[in-house]
Design a protein around this motif. Structure first.
Motif, PDB file in Angstrom:
ATOM      1  N   ARG A 111      11.549  45.808  48.765  1.00 47.47           N
ATOM      2  CA  ARG A 111      10.877  46.636  47.775  1.00 47.47           C
ATOM      3  C   ARG A 111      10.118  45.738  46.787  1.00 47.47           C
ATOM      4  O   ARG A 111      10.617  44.681  46.390  1.00 47.47           O
ATOM      5  CB  ARG A 111      11.887  47.475  46.987  1.00 47.47           C
ATOM      6  N   ALA A 112       8.933  46.180  46.399  1.00 43.53           N
ATOM      7  CA  ALA A 112       8.153  45.476  45.376  1.00 43.53           C
ATOM      8  C   ALA A 112       8.572  46.013  44.022  1.00 43.53           C
ATOM      9  O   ALA A 112       8.265  47.153  43.665  1.00 43.53           O
ATOM     10  CB  ALA A 112       6.661  45.687  45.615  1.00 43.53           C
ATOM     11  N   SER A 113       9.290  45.213  43.271  1.00 44.65           N
ATOM     12  CA  SER A 113       9.909  45.672  42.035  1.00 44.65           C
ATOM     13  C   SER A 113       9.183  45.109  40.819  1.00 44.65           C
ATOM     14  O   SER A 113       9.050  43.897  40.673  1.00 44.65           O
ATOM     15  CB  SER A 113      11.376  45.233  42.030  1.00 44.65           C
ATOM     16  N   HIS A 114       8.727  45.980  39.936  1.00 40.21           N
ATOM     17  CA  HIS A 114       8.043  45.552  38.719  1.00 40.21           C
ATOM     18  C   HIS A 114       9.038  45.032  37.688  1.00 40.21           C
ATOM     19  O   HIS A 114      10.108  45.609  37.505  1.00 40.21           O
ATOM     20  CB  HIS A 114       7.265  46.712  38.093  1.00 40.21           C
ATOM     21  N   ALA A 115       8.676  43.958  37.001  1.00 38.12           N
ATOM     22  CA  ALA A 115       9.448  43.491  35.850  1.00 38.12           C
ATOM     23  C   ALA A 115       9.065  44.315  34.617  1.00 38.12           C
ATOM     24  O   ALA A 115       9.924  44.826  33.912  1.00 38.12           O
ATOM     25  CB  ALA A 115       9.197  42.011  35.610  1.00 38.12           C
ATOM     26  N   LYS A 116       7.779  44.425  34.359  1.00 34.46           N
ATOM     27  CA  LYS A 116       7.283  45.330  33.321  1.00 34.46           C
ATOM     28  C   LYS A 116       6.883  46.620  34.028  1.00 34.46           C
ATOM     29  O   LYS A 116       5.954  46.628  34.845  1.00 34.46           O
ATOM     30  CB  LYS A 116       6.072  44.733  32.602  1.00 34.46           C
ATOM     31  N   PRO A 117       7.589  47.726  33.790  1.00 38.09           N
ATOM     32  CA  PRO A 117       7.371  48.947  34.571  1.00 38.09           C
ATOM     33  C   PRO A 117       5.924  49.416  34.572  1.00 38.09           C
ATOM     34  O   PRO A 117       5.182  49.195  33.615  1.00 38.09           O
ATOM     35  CB  PRO A 117       8.296  49.968  33.875  1.00 38.09           C
ATOM     36  N   TRP A 118       5.550  50.062  35.666  1.00 37.88           N
ATOM     37  CA  TRP A 118       4.193  50.574  35.874  1.00 37.88           C
ATOM     38  C   TRP A 118       3.719  51.365  34.649  1.00 37.88           C
ATOM     39  O   TRP A 118       2.614  51.146  34.147  1.00 37.88           O
ATOM     40  CB  TRP A 118       4.185  51.450  37.126  1.00 37.88           C
ATOM     41  N   ALA A 119       4.565  52.281  34.182  1.00 33.38           N
ATOM     42  CA  ALA A 119       4.155  53.166  33.083  1.00 33.38           C
ATOM     43  C   ALA A 119       3.989  52.421  31.760  1.00 33.38           C
ATOM     44  O   ALA A 119       3.290  52.898  30.858  1.00 33.38           O
ATOM     45  CB  ALA A 119       5.180  54.293  32.913  1.00 33.38           C
ATOM     46  N   GLU A 120       4.627  51.255  31.635  1.00 34.49           N
ATOM     47  CA  GLU A 120       4.558  50.495  30.397  1.00 34.49           C
ATOM     48  C   GLU A 120       3.393  49.512  30.362  1.00 34.49           C
ATOM     49  O   GLU A 120       3.090  48.929  29.305  1.00 34.49           O
ATOM     50  CB  GLU A 120       5.869  49.733  30.184  1.00 34.49           C
ATOM     51  N   CYS A 121       2.748  49.283  31.503  1.00 35.31           N
ATOM     52  CA  CYS A 121       1.649  48.318  31.568  1.00 35.31           C
ATOM     53  C   CYS A 121       0.422  48.866  30.854  1.00 35.31           C
ATOM     54  O   CYS A 121       0.119  50.069  30.923  1.00 35.31           O
ATOM     55  CB  CYS A 121       1.304  48.006  33.022  1.00 35.31           C
ATOM     56  N   GLY A 122      -0.310  47.991  30.199  1.00 37.65           N
ATOM     57  CA  GLY A 122      -1.466  48.412  29.434  1.00 37.65           C
ATOM     58  C   GLY A 122      -2.717  48.626  30.252  1.00 37.65           C
ATOM     59  O   GLY A 122      -3.642  49.313  29.811  1.00 37.65           O
ATOM     60  N   ASN A 123      -2.769  48.055  31.456  1.00 35.40           N
ATOM     61  CA  ASN A 123      -3.963  48.174  32.291  1.00 35.40           C
ATOM     62  C   ASN A 123      -3.607  47.875  33.741  1.00 35.40           C
ATOM     63  O   ASN A 123      -2.476  47.480  34.064  1.00 35.40           O
ATOM     64  CB  ASN A 123      -5.059  47.213  31.794  1.00 35.40           C
TER      65      ASN A 123
ATOM     66  N   ASN B 223       4.045  40.081  38.043  1.00 38.92           N
ATOM     67  CA  ASN B 223       4.776  41.116  37.311  1.00 38.92           C
ATOM     68  C   ASN B 223       5.846  41.731  38.215  1.00 38.92           C
ATOM     69  O   ASN B 223       5.834  42.921  38.517  1.00 38.92           O
ATOM     70  CB  ASN B 223       3.824  42.203  36.801  1.00 38.92           C
ATOM     71  N   GLY B 224       6.764  40.920  38.676  1.00 44.25           N
ATOM     72  CA  GLY B 224       7.841  41.460  39.485  1.00 44.25           C
ATOM     73  C   GLY B 224       8.222  40.554  40.635  1.00 44.25           C
ATOM     74  O   GLY B 224       7.728  39.418  40.747  1.00 44.25           O
TER      75      GLY B 224
ATOM     76  N   PRO C 276       6.303  35.638  31.097  1.00 44.70           N
ATOM     77  CA  PRO C 276       6.096  36.712  30.115  1.00 44.70           C
ATOM     78  C   PRO C 276       6.626  38.063  30.594  1.00 44.70           C
ATOM     79  O   PRO C 276       7.231  38.812  29.812  1.00 44.70           O
ATOM     80  CB  PRO C 276       4.573  36.745  29.935  1.00 44.70           C
ATOM     81  N   TYR C 277       6.415  38.381  31.869  1.00 47.06           N
ATOM     82  CA  TYR C 277       6.915  39.644  32.410  1.00 47.06           C
ATOM     83  C   TYR C 277       8.444  39.632  32.481  1.00 47.06           C
ATOM     84  O   TYR C 277       9.103  40.633  32.197  1.00 47.06           O
ATOM     85  CB  TYR C 277       6.338  39.897  33.799  1.00 47.06           C
ATOM     86  N   LEU C 278       8.991  38.511  32.873  1.00 45.61           N
ATOM     87  CA  LEU C 278      10.443  38.399  32.986  1.00 45.61           C
ATOM     88  C   LEU C 278      11.103  38.506  31.614  1.00 45.61           C
ATOM     89  O   LEU C 278      12.178  39.116  31.475  1.00 45.61           O
ATOM     90  CB  LEU C 278      10.796  37.065  33.651  1.00 45.61           C
ATOM     91  N   GLN C 279      10.473  37.958  30.591  1.00 41.22           N
ATOM     92  CA  GLN C 279      11.011  38.076  29.238  1.00 41.22           C
ATOM     93  C   GLN C 279      11.016  39.538  28.784  1.00 41.22           C
ATOM     94  O   GLN C 279      11.949  39.990  28.106  1.00 41.22           O
ATOM     95  CB  GLN C 279      10.202  37.203  28.281  1.00 41.22           C
ATOM     96  N   TYR C 280       9.984  40.287  29.157  1.00 44.75           N
ATOM     97  CA  TYR C 280       9.926  41.718  28.841  1.00 44.75           C
ATOM     98  C   TYR C 280      11.092  42.429  29.515  1.00 44.75           C
ATOM     99  O   TYR C 280      11.805  43.230  28.883  1.00 44.75           O
ATOM    100  CB  TYR C 280       8.593  42.293  29.331  1.00 44.75           C
ATOM    101  N   HIS C 281      11.309  42.140  30.803  1.00 45.83           N
ATOM    102  CA  HIS C 281      12.391  42.773  31.550  1.00 45.83           C
ATOM    103  C   HIS C 281      13.747  42.399  30.958  1.00 45.83           C
ATOM    104  O   HIS C 281      14.641  43.246  30.803  1.00 45.83           O
ATOM    105  CB  HIS C 281      12.322  42.342  33.022  1.00 45.83           C
ATOM    106  N   ARG C 282      13.911  41.140  30.601  1.00 45.22           N
ATOM    107  CA  ARG C 282      15.190  40.658  30.097  1.00 45.22           C
ATOM    108  C   ARG C 282      15.531  41.317  28.746  1.00 45.22           C
ATOM    109  O   ARG C 282      16.699  41.575  28.452  1.00 45.22           O
ATOM    110  CB  ARG C 282      15.137  39.139  29.969  1.00 45.22           C
TER     111      ARG C 282
END
Length: 260
Positions: free
Chosen positions: A161-173, A182-183, A238-244
């Motif tokens: 599975r392709a898993s987002h670190a910063k969720p799709w809905a939370e991404c700015g663009n 990002n994942g 940066p994405y991993l820090q958001y997830h963490r």
């Protein structure tokens, strides 16, 4: 370069992601592809093969993938045709996954799909964009991680599975949503845990496991502290820090004071 060497290079290109032979004034073979924008120049020199690429993110990733191959300013020295084909194959996969090729492919596919549909409003377009975006992201992740789980190395596509670190809905663009950094490509059980912030990874790629998961849970799920990412690029951080952050917040909310 003799004719046999040129034939070998062109054949290697066709079979490993660079099917187009482009005009070049030097004594070299310039290869490209309709599937991505990267071009490689190859020179035969005293029984070794020199592969030249523009210096940038792709060459940095290639250096990480082939630490034993000499590289200087984007020029890789392959002592055999087998190593040359490995370099070409990996370069093509990276070219189709690294920013922002996935974003370009995504927008092109969205426009083609929408052109076939009657004008049905914003809701339909959002559904189309999300469906194509998820498919594009998965393909980019499969290319980047070499068709294998980024933790376990399992190479069964049906369970990845392709898993987002910063969720799709939370991404700015779309650039963030489709960014291959990002994942992670994860086996289904790890994806479910990562998606629900029950596991994460530190900046060295070592796994973090929520205190909500008991020893029995961990054993059943195959979780242990020796698990970690097969590699981790600076662009992941940066994405991993958001997830963490969300991982740690979840631990606090559920009464796990041992976490920072």
């Amino acid at each position: 370069m003799n004719p046999l060497e040129r034939i070998l290079i062109e054949k290697a290109g066709r079979e490993h992601g660079f099917e187009n032979v482009l005009p070049d004034q030097d004594d070299a073979v310039l290869l490209g592809s309709a599937r991505h924008r990267v071009q490689v120049k190859i020179i035969a020199d005293n029984s070794v093969w020199l592969l030249k690429l523009p210096v940038g993110l792709l060459t940095h990733e290639l250096e990480r993938s082939f630490p034993r191959i000499e590289c200087n300013q984007g020029q890789f020295i392959a002592p055999s045709i087998d190593l040359l084909t490995q370099l070409l194959s990996r370069a093509a996969a990276l070219a189709q996954s690294l920013p922002n090729q996935a974003e370009i492919d995504y927008e092109s596919e969205v426009q083609k799909t929408l052109a076939k549909l009657p004008p049905n409003g914003t809701e339909i377009e959002c559904m189309v964009r999300q469906r194509i975006g998820q498919s594009t992201f998965r393909k980019a992740m499969m290319d980047y991680w070499g068709q294998a789980c980024s933790v376990t190395g399992i190479d069964v596509p049906e369970v990845l599975r392709a898993s987002h670190a910063k969720p799709w809905a939370e991404c700015g663009n779309d650039a963030e949503r489709l960014d291959v950094y990002n994942g992670f490509l994860l086996a289904a059980n790890l994806d479910a845990l990562f998606d629900r912030f029950l596991i994460s990874f530190d900046d060295s790629g070592e796994i973090l496991i929520s205190m909500r998961l008991t020893e029995e849970h961990r054993l059943s799920l195959g979780l242990h502290q020796k698990l970690g990412l097969r590699w981790l690029a600076a662009e992941h951080l940066p994405y991993l820090q958001y997830h963490r952050r969300l991982f740690f917040e979840g631990c606090h909310i559920r009464g796990c004071p041992d976490y920072p």
